[in-house]
Motif scaffolding. Structure first.
Motif, PDB file in Angstrom:
ATOM      1  N   ASP A  83       0.859  -1.189   0.000  1.00 15.88           N
ATOM      2  CA  ASP A  83       0.000   0.000   0.000  1.00 15.88           C
ATOM      3  C   ASP A  83       0.886   1.226   0.000  1.00 15.88           C
ATOM      4  O   ASP A  83       1.330   1.692   1.057  1.00 15.88           O
ATOM      5  CB  ASP A  83      -0.919  -0.014   1.221  1.00 15.88           C
ATOM      6  CG  ASP A  83      -1.922   1.140   1.204  1.00 15.88           C
ATOM      7  OD1 ASP A  83      -1.895   1.942   0.257  1.00 15.88           O
ATOM      8  OD2 ASP A  83      -2.718   1.236   2.159  1.00 15.88           O
ATOM      9  N   GLN A  85       0.122   4.232  -0.667  1.00 18.03           N
ATOM     10  CA  GLN A  85      -0.547   5.417  -0.137  1.00 18.03           C
ATOM     11  C   GLN A  85      -0.344   5.547   1.373  1.00 18.03           C
ATOM     12  O   GLN A  85      -0.073   6.629   1.892  1.00 18.03           O
ATOM     13  CB  GLN A  85      -2.050   5.374  -0.465  1.00 18.03           C
ATOM     14  CG  GLN A  85      -2.810   6.641  -0.103  1.00 18.03           C
ATOM     15  CD  GLN A  85      -2.306   7.859  -0.868  1.00 18.03           C
ATOM     16  OE1 GLN A  85      -1.838   7.733  -2.007  1.00 18.03           O
ATOM     17  NE2 GLN A  85      -2.388   9.021  -0.256  1.00 18.03           N
ATOM     18  N   ALA A  86      -0.445   4.428   2.081  1.00 17.41           N
ATOM     19  CA  ALA A  86      -0.229   4.449   3.534  1.00 17.41           C
ATOM     20  C   ALA A  86       1.211   4.834   3.852  1.00 17.41           C
ATOM     21  O   ALA A  86       1.485   5.609   4.775  1.00 17.41           O
ATOM     22  CB  ALA A  86      -0.565   3.094   4.131  1.00 17.41           C
ATOM     23  N   ARG A  88       3.151   6.644   1.971  1.00 13.72           N
ATOM     24  CA  ARG A  88       3.303   8.050   1.604  1.00 13.72           C
ATOM     25  C   ARG A  88       2.806   8.953   2.740  1.00 13.72           C
ATOM     26  O   ARG A  88       3.457   9.937   3.104  1.00 13.72           O
ATOM     27  CB  ARG A  88       2.555   8.340   0.319  1.00 13.72           C
ATOM     28  CG  ARG A  88       2.625   9.796  -0.146  1.00 13.72           C
ATOM     29  CD  ARG A  88       1.825   9.994  -1.430  1.00 13.72           C
ATOM     30  NE  ARG A  88       1.915  11.373  -1.878  1.00 13.72           N
ATOM     31  CZ  ARG A  88       1.137  12.360  -1.416  1.00 13.72           C
ATOM     32  NH1 ARG A  88       0.227  12.103  -0.475  1.00 13.72           N
ATOM     33  NH2 ARG A  88       1.294  13.591  -1.866  1.00 13.72           N
ATOM     34  N   GLU A  89       1.645   8.635   3.295  1.00 12.23           N
ATOM     35  CA  GLU A  89       1.085   9.434   4.383  1.00 12.23           C
ATOM     36  C   GLU A  89       1.982   9.396   5.618  1.00 12.23           C
ATOM     37  O   GLU A  89       2.122  10.394   6.337  1.00 12.23           O
ATOM     38  CB  GLU A  89      -0.314   8.929   4.721  1.00 12.23           C
ATOM     39  CG  GLU A  89      -1.352   9.225   3.630  1.00 12.23           C
ATOM     40  CD  GLU A  89      -2.709   8.669   3.976  1.00 12.23           C
ATOM     41  OE1 GLU A  89      -2.825   8.013   5.044  1.00 12.23           O
ATOM     42  OE2 GLU A  89      -3.653   8.877   3.184  1.00 12.23           O
ATOM     43  N   LYS A  90       2.614   8.234   5.852  1.00 13.05           N
ATOM     44  CA  LYS A  90       3.510   8.121   7.004  1.00 13.05           C
ATOM     45  C   LYS A  90       4.747   8.992   6.813  1.00 13.05           C
ATOM     46  O   LYS A  90       5.230   9.629   7.755  1.00 13.05           O
ATOM     47  CB  LYS A  90       3.904   6.666   7.203  1.00 13.05           C
ATOM     48  CG  LYS A  90       4.676   6.425   8.488  1.00 13.05           C
ATOM     49  CD  LYS A  90       4.899   4.954   8.743  1.00 13.05           C
ATOM     50  CE  LYS A  90       5.623   4.732  10.069  1.00 13.05           C
ATOM     51  NZ  LYS A  90       5.841   3.290  10.342  1.00 13.05           N
TER      52      LYS A  90
END
Length: 321
Positions: A83, A85-86, A88-90
């Protein structure tokens, strides 16, 4: 950077703790100014260094993920685990030490500006202004009424009104400017103030007084005689205790002390230019200009005008004179 932020907050906690238990006197204006500078530095670092670095790292991650998918697609593999996206957010998430510094800068800056130039809250610590102000009253002070001053330096840059007889004023205690006092202006520059046999006279004219009966002082647990007094256009209440002597006991040495004459009846003072004579409304229970002298104009903080809270008596909330 996390350790530096933790150390800064540890120093702040120790400073405020020592201030709270009266281990030392604090300069809250200076503290707030330094907090504004420190959080501003972190805010600049976040905006122009840390955040762009996190965004570059997130973009690099996305580019690597896209290249991997493209390579696997050439090999005929269309199902790709992970994932991105996860992740990236982290990467983009602000670390705690920036959240507690750069994130607080707008709030601290607004508080600093409001407190420095508009209104400042104070808590009444003693009974010297009873019955007008009681111990525990939380009051607001108008910082611009007597002119705009630079924070920390206390240098006046814009003139406005001058203190008038009857104003309730917060000022820096002349003998220790780290401490704030609150009293009522009784004499302005050029006035001759006499407090003899517990009667106030200004420039030879007795100040209007009318008895109002007895007042029970809950802090002192004793009764006092209450009067209505009029200074200029301000009518307020003052207290006297019958058993208290009229003379001043152990007056300090202070600038322009030669302007004052002490006797068994009380004291008479000529107020010098650029100074004010302050007295508490609780006349026999107030350390004021009769004891430690005149207040210079540069010590003036602002005009007190509102009780905004008293946790023990909500009925105290409101304006006062």
């Amino acid at each position: 950077m996390g350790l530096l932020t933790a150390a800064l907050y540890a120093c702040l906690i120790v400073y405020l703790g020592g201030w709270y238990v009266d281990a030392w006197h604090g300069n809250f204006s200076l503290l707030l100014f330094l907090l504004t500078l420190v959080t501003f530095a972190f805010w600049l670092a976040e905006r122009f260094h840390f955040l762009p670095a996190r965004r570059r790292a997130a973009a690099q991650l996305e580019a690597q993920h896209a290249a991997r998918r493209e390579e696997l697609a050439r090999q005929g593999i269309t199902q790709v685990d992970g994932d991105v996206q996860a992740a990236r957010e982290k990467i983009l998430m602000q670390p705690w030490w920036l959240d507690w510094t750069a994130g607080l800068f707008p709030v601290i800056c607004i508080v600093f500006l409001l407190r420095s130039f508009l209104f400042e809250p104070f808590k009444i610590p003693s009974g010297s202004m009873v019955p007008t102000l009681l111990v525990g009253d939380l009051i607001l002070v108008n910082k611009f009424h007597y002119g705009v001053r630079l924070p920390v330096l206390n240098t006046k840059i814009i003139e406005n009104h001058t203190p008038q007889r009857g104003d309730v004023v917060v000022f820096r205690y002349p003998k220790d400017t780290r401490i704030d006092y609150i009293k009522r202006v009784v004499g302005v520059p050029g006035d001759e103030v006499a407090y003899l046999n517990k009667r106030l006279t200004i420039n030879g004219q007795p100040v209007e007084m009318a008895p109002l009966g007895e007042y029970y002082n809950e802090d002192r647990r004793r009764y006092a005689q209450m009067y209505s007094e009029k200074l200029g256009n301000v009518e307020h209440r003052v207290l006297n205790y019958k058993e208290a002597p009229p003379f001043i006991i152990a007056a300090d040495d202070f600038p322009f002390r030669e302007n004052c004459r002490y006797s068994a009846e009380g004291v008479t003072c000529k107020v010098p230019e650029g100074h004010y004579f302050m007295m508490g409304d609780n006349r026999d229970d107030s350390q004021d200009s009769r004891y430690w002298g005149f207040v210079p104009d540069e010590n003036i903080v602002g005009k007190a005008f509102l009780i905004w809270m008293n946790l023990g008596n909500l009925g105290r909330i409101g304006s006062f004179q």
